[in-house]
Scaffold this active site. Structure first.
Site: not given
Ligand code: ZN
Length: 147
Positions: A70, A73
């Site tokens: 991600c 993230c």
């Protein structure tokens, strides 16, 4: 009890320590493993450690649910680290890898990452989906600070 204190779970060995309010918590060491209870960094936890931290800490616990694939993230990781260094020992900062701990992600209905959940005494009291900058993260946590 001779002195007021807060229960703090050791991030290294997961044992429960009582930290007196009269002494600076940042310098506190674990009675069992002798390592610092606060290192100014988020800790990655598995499901068992997660439960211990959520249930046994007297301080609020903020959890970053993330995954290695991600992009947002990864962008938020240094923000989470920076703010953990600032706001410990008022909060405990944990990270849960949603790929490794799919049961935890399912339990809290994580549909998008990063998602942060703030826990107090075992209860999820606030959540935020999406990456944030340090200023927004600080403000979000302070807004939900438990005194
Ligand atoms: Zn310890």
């Amino acid at each position: 009890m001779s002195e007021e204190g807060r229960h703090v779970v050791c991030p290294h060995c997961a044992s429960i320590n009582r930290v007196p309010l009269s002494r600076p918590a940042k310098a506190a060491r674990c009675g069992r493993c002798k390592q610092g209870l606060f290192t100014g960094q988020p800790f990655s936890v598995d499901a068992a450690q997660f439960d211990q931290h959520i249930q046994k800490n007297d301080i609020p616990v903020v959890v970053d649910f993330w995954a290695a694939w991600c992009g947002p993230c990864k962008a938020m990781a240094p923000v989470f680290e920076k703010v953990s260094a600032e706001l410990e020992p008022d909060f405990r900062f944990l990270k849960v890898d949603t790929e490794a701990e799919q049961g935890l992600a399912a339990r809290y209905g994580i549909r998008s990452i990063p998602t942060m959940i703030l826990f107090a005494k075992g209860e999820a009291v606030a959540r935020h989906a999406g990456a944030v900058n340090a200023e927004a993260l600080r403000a979000w946590l302070r807004q939900h600070e438990i005194r």
